[in-house]
Design a protein around this motif. Structure first.
Motif, PDB file in Angstrom:
ATOM      1  N   ALA A 130     -65.607  -9.472  -4.645  1.00 51.49           N
ATOM      2  CA  ALA A 130     -64.304 -10.109  -4.430  1.00 51.49           C
ATOM      3  C   ALA A 130     -63.816 -10.832  -5.684  1.00 51.49           C
ATOM      4  CB  ALA A 130     -64.373 -11.079  -3.255  1.00 51.49           C
ATOM      5  N   VAL A 131     -64.750 -11.309  -6.490  1.00 53.10           N
ATOM      6  CA  VAL A 131     -64.352 -11.995  -7.726  1.00 53.10           C
ATOM      7  C   VAL A 131     -64.467 -11.076  -8.945  1.00 53.10           C
ATOM      8  CG1 VAL A 131     -64.852 -14.303  -6.869  1.00 53.10           C
ATOM      9  CG2 VAL A 131     -66.633 -13.047  -8.082  1.00 53.10           C
ATOM     10  N   GLY A 132     -64.755  -9.807  -8.677  1.00 45.54           N
ATOM     11  CA  GLY A 132     -64.794  -8.821  -9.751  1.00 45.54           C
ATOM     12  C   GLY A 132     -65.999  -8.924 -10.661  1.00 45.54           C
ATOM     13  N   SER A 133     -67.079  -9.458 -10.135  1.00 47.20           N
ATOM     14  CA  SER A 133     -68.284  -9.615 -10.944  1.00 47.20           C
ATOM     15  C   SER A 133     -69.394  -8.751 -10.361  1.00 47.20           C
ATOM     16  CB  SER A 133     -68.720 -11.084 -10.929  1.00 47.20           C
ATOM     17  OG  SER A 133     -70.015 -11.210 -11.433  1.00 47.20           O
ATOM     18  N   SER A 134     -69.976  -7.913 -11.183  1.00 46.65           N
ATOM     19  CA  SER A 134     -71.083  -7.098 -10.677  1.00 46.65           C
ATOM     20  C   SER A 134     -72.044  -6.744 -11.803  1.00 46.65           C
ATOM     21  CB  SER A 134     -70.548  -5.828 -10.018  1.00 46.65           C
ATOM     22  OG  SER A 134     -69.847  -5.065 -10.965  1.00 46.65           O
ATOM     23  N   HIS A 135     -72.354  -7.734 -12.615  1.00 44.55           N
ATOM     24  CA  HIS A 135     -73.170  -7.452 -13.795  1.00 44.55           C
ATOM     25  C   HIS A 135     -74.671  -7.397 -13.529  1.00 44.55           C
ATOM     26  CE1 HIS A 135     -72.868 -11.798 -13.479  1.00 44.55           C
ATOM     27  NE2 HIS A 135     -73.984 -11.877 -14.146  1.00 44.55           N
ATOM     28  N   LYS A 136     -75.124  -7.910 -12.417  1.00 44.26           N
ATOM     29  CA  LYS A 136     -76.560  -7.879 -12.131  1.00 44.26           C
ATOM     30  C   LYS A 136     -76.933  -6.567 -11.449  1.00 44.26           C
ATOM     31  CE  LYS A 136     -77.677 -12.154 -13.315  1.00 44.26           C
ATOM     32  NZ  LYS A 136     -77.529 -12.325 -14.707  1.00 44.26           N
ATOM     33  N   SER A 137     -78.140  -6.115 -11.697  1.00 40.37           N
ATOM     34  CA  SER A 137     -78.586  -4.873 -11.072  1.00 40.37           C
ATOM     35  C   SER A 137     -78.861  -5.093  -9.588  1.00 40.37           C
ATOM     36  CB  SER A 137     -79.854  -4.364 -11.760  1.00 40.37           C
ATOM     37  OG  SER A 137     -80.974  -5.105 -11.330  1.00 40.37           O
ATOM     38  N   GLN A 138     -78.709  -4.021  -8.827  1.00 40.42           N
ATOM     39  CA  GLN A 138     -79.003  -4.069  -7.390  1.00 40.42           C
ATOM     40  C   GLN A 138     -80.447  -4.523  -7.172  1.00 40.42           C
ATOM     41  OE1 GLN A 138     -76.772  -3.177  -4.902  1.00 40.42           O
ATOM     42  NE2 GLN A 138     -75.189  -2.759  -6.382  1.00 40.42           N
ATOM     43  N   ASN A 139     -81.306  -4.062  -8.053  1.00 37.55           N
ATOM     44  CA  ASN A 139     -82.726  -4.374  -7.966  1.00 37.55           C
ATOM     45  C   ASN A 139     -82.980  -5.880  -8.059  1.00 37.55           C
ATOM     46  OD1 ASN A 139     -85.353  -3.577  -7.758  1.00 37.55           O
ATOM     47  ND2 ASN A 139     -85.556  -2.862  -9.854  1.00 37.55           N
ATOM     48  N   SER A 140     -82.379  -6.515  -9.041  1.00 36.78           N
ATOM     49  CA  SER A 140     -82.623  -7.949  -9.222  1.00 36.78           C
ATOM     50  C   SER A 140     -81.931  -8.771  -8.138  1.00 36.78           C
ATOM     51  CB  SER A 140     -82.210  -8.420 -10.619  1.00 36.78           C
ATOM     52  OG  SER A 140     -80.826  -8.304 -10.811  1.00 36.78           O
ATOM     53  N   VAL A 141     -80.787  -8.302  -7.661  1.00 35.27           N
ATOM     54  CA  VAL A 141     -80.101  -8.995  -6.567  1.00 35.27           C
ATOM     55  C   VAL A 141     -80.939  -8.894  -5.292  1.00 35.27           C
ATOM     56  CG1 VAL A 141     -78.056  -8.970  -5.074  1.00 35.27           C
ATOM     57  CG2 VAL A 141     -77.796  -8.753  -7.553  1.00 35.27           C
ATOM     58  N   ALA A 142     -81.505  -7.728  -5.054  1.00 30.96           N
ATOM     59  CA  ALA A 142     -82.368  -7.539  -3.883  1.00 30.96           C
ATOM     60  C   ALA A 142     -83.558  -8.495  -3.946  1.00 30.96           C
ATOM     61  CB  ALA A 142     -82.852  -6.089  -3.809  1.00 30.96           C
ATOM     62  N   ALA A 143     -84.204  -8.547  -5.092  1.00 33.10           N
ATOM     63  CA  ALA A 143     -85.371  -9.422  -5.253  1.00 33.10           C
ATOM     64  C   ALA A 143     -84.978 -10.895  -5.114  1.00 33.10           C
ATOM     65  CB  ALA A 143     -86.030  -9.165  -6.606  1.00 33.10           C
ATOM     66  N   ALA A 144     -83.836 -11.265  -5.680  1.00 33.85           N
ATOM     67  CA  ALA A 144     -83.370 -12.652  -5.580  1.00 33.85           C
ATOM     68  C   ALA A 144     -83.047 -13.015  -4.130  1.00 33.85           C
ATOM     69  CB  ALA A 144     -82.144 -12.861  -6.463  1.00 33.85           C
ATOM     70  N   GLY A 145     -82.513 -12.058  -3.394  1.00 31.51           N
ATOM     71  CA  GLY A 145     -82.221 -12.295  -1.977  1.00 31.51           C
ATOM     72  C   GLY A 145     -83.488 -12.560  -1.181  1.00 31.51           C
ATOM     73  N   ILE A 146     -84.513 -11.797  -1.478  1.00 32.67           N
ATOM     74  CA  ILE A 146     -85.807 -12.017  -0.810  1.00 32.67           C
ATOM     75  C   ILE A 146     -86.333 -13.404  -1.166  1.00 32.67           C
ATOM     76  CG2 ILE A 146     -88.217 -11.262  -0.661  1.00 32.67           C
ATOM     77  CD1 ILE A 146     -87.142  -8.380  -1.259  1.00 32.67           C
ATOM     78  N   TYR A 147     -86.212 -13.755  -2.430  1.00 32.38           N
ATOM     79  CA  TYR A 147     -86.679 -15.063  -2.900  1.00 32.38           C
ATOM     80  C   TYR A 147     -85.929 -16.193  -2.187  1.00 32.38           C
ATOM     81  CZ  TYR A 147     -87.955 -18.629  -6.437  1.00 32.38           C
ATOM     82  OH  TYR A 147     -88.419 -19.736  -7.089  1.00 32.38           O
ATOM     83  N   LEU A 148     -84.622 -16.068  -2.091  1.00 34.81           N
ATOM     84  CA  LEU A 148     -83.796 -17.090  -1.435  1.00 34.81           C
ATOM     85  C   LEU A 148     -84.183 -17.247   0.035  1.00 34.81           C
ATOM     86  CD1 LEU A 148     -81.146 -18.929  -1.519  1.00 34.81           C
ATOM     87  CD2 LEU A 148     -79.999 -16.929  -0.590  1.00 34.81           C
ATOM     88  N   ILE A 149     -84.213 -16.155   0.746  1.00 37.24           N
ATOM     89  CA  ILE A 149     -84.480 -16.204   2.190  1.00 37.24           C
ATOM     90  C   ILE A 149     -85.892 -16.701   2.480  1.00 37.24           C
ATOM     91  CG2 ILE A 149     -84.805 -14.765   4.251  1.00 37.24           C
ATOM     92  CD1 ILE A 149     -81.864 -15.193   3.703  1.00 37.24           C
ATOM     93  N   THR A 150     -86.866 -16.162   1.771  1.00 37.28           N
ATOM     94  CA  THR A 150     -88.248 -16.555   2.066  1.00 37.28           C
ATOM     95  C   THR A 150     -88.517 -18.004   1.652  1.00 37.28           C
ATOM     96  OG1 THR A 150     -89.046 -15.529   0.010  1.00 37.28           O
ATOM     97  CG2 THR A 150     -89.173 -14.207   2.034  1.00 37.28           C
ATOM     98  N   ALA A 151     -87.888 -18.458   0.577  1.00 40.82           N
ATOM     99  CA  ALA A 151     -88.052 -19.864   0.176  1.00 40.82           C
ATOM    100  C   ALA A 151     -87.433 -20.790   1.224  1.00 40.82           C
ATOM    101  CB  ALA A 151     -87.419 -20.111  -1.187  1.00 40.82           C
ATOM    102  N   ALA A 152     -86.317 -20.377   1.785  1.00 40.84           N
ATOM    103  CA  ALA A 152     -85.605 -21.213   2.758  1.00 40.84           C
ATOM    104  C   ALA A 152     -86.427 -21.443   4.025  1.00 40.84           C
ATOM    105  CB  ALA A 152     -84.257 -20.584   3.109  1.00 40.84           C
ATOM    106  N   ILE A 153     -87.234 -20.468   4.398  1.00 35.84           N
ATOM    107  CA  ILE A 153     -87.988 -20.598   5.655  1.00 35.84           C
ATOM    108  C   ILE A 153     -89.476 -20.859   5.443  1.00 35.84           C
ATOM    109  CG2 ILE A 153     -86.364 -19.221   6.992  1.00 35.84           C
ATOM    110  CD1 ILE A 153     -88.362 -16.869   6.773  1.00 35.84           C
ATOM    111  N   SER A 154     -89.888 -21.005   4.205  1.00 33.05           N
ATOM    112  CA  SER A 154     -91.325 -21.089   3.920  1.00 33.05           C
ATOM    113  C   SER A 154     -92.021 -22.291   4.558  1.00 33.05           C
ATOM    114  CB  SER A 154     -91.576 -21.074   2.415  1.00 33.05           C
ATOM    115  OG  SER A 154     -90.947 -22.180   1.817  1.00 33.05           O
TER     116      SER A 154
END
Length: 128
Positions: free
Chosen positions: A39-63
């Motif tokens: 929506a803001v026209g930004s897509s410079h990060k790879s899908q791979n790193s975004v996927a890994a960061a998402g796992i990191y965010l979610i698992t840290a939140a519930i750890s």
């Protein structure tokens, strides 16, 4: 047609031994982040790193409530990425954490402690 990292996420999460409700939350949060970013026209990060960061965010939140959540090193090994690469994507995600963690599947929301924000690793840019 936008490439979605759902399959990649599911593979990483499965390899990490995450429960289905956590996987669904990770996929929803990452897709929401990709939509926000598009929506803001930004897509410079790879899908791979975004996927890994998402796992990191979610698992840290519930750890604090869910045992045996993977740490950054484990996520890094599964994703085949340097920890610094994942942290860089996590830094992009972090300012959106409340939007990303809102209205996720009910089972996941029950795992999310009210003080999750204080449990999330602070990016260097916010740590001061």
């Amino acid at each position: 047609h936008t490439l979605r990292p759902g399959d990649l996420l599911r593979r990483y999460c499965s390899t990490l031994g995450l429960a289905n409700e956590i996987i669904r939350a990770v996929v929803a949060a990452v897709e929401r982040f990709l939509d926000l970013r598009a929506a803001v026209g930004s897509s410079h990060k790879s899908q791979n790193s975004v996927a890994a960061a998402g796992i990191y965010l979610i698992t840290a939140a519930i750890s604090s409530k869910v045992e045996d959540m993977p740490d950054l090193k484990q996520i890094s090994q599964i994703a085949g990425l340097a920890e610094a690469t994942i942290k860089a994507s996590y830094e992009d995600m972090y300012p959106h954490r409340h939007a990303l963690l809102k209205d996720l599947p009910k089972v996941f929301m029950e795992m999310l402690p009210p003080n999750y924000d204080s449990l999330l690793p602070k990016p260097k840019t916010e740590a001061q």
